[in-house]
Design a protein around this motif. Sequence first.
Motif: not given
Length: 135
Positions: A19-27, A53-61
């Motif tokens: 669901r979090l396809v665009d992380l920019d607003p959350i970041i 997927q890699k960006k999401f993984n880094e975000f979650i970490q």
Amino acid sequence: MNREQRKRITQNITNLKERLVDLDPIIDRLIEKDVFTLEHRERIDHVSPATPQKKFNEFIQLLLASPEPNTYFVFLEALTEERHHYMAERLQNTVISGKRQTDRQTVTGLRDCKTPSSVVRERERERERERERER
């Protein structure tokens, strides 16, 4: 963030990733609330290969490793403000029970569920109590 809050996020990682396809607003929201820094954004933007997927993984970490005690609540607030109400509620309603995830709604019904706004109010009350203790 405590262990239970981390577990709620990790138990919902697939749904978050879908669901979090665009992380920019959350970041952006996490940066505004001093949970993330501009360096965190750089790390996320420059993963290699730069796939979603890699960006999401880094975000979650980075999110799970945040030393900020209010990280979980700020993340819920960011999800709500960015119209991801369902994910915020799902995280809140996740019952930690061993290795299995259960939705609190199916276990106890809607009367025990917290809304994102009640979490924000609860967080504000906690801050107020902390301020009074400091006085």
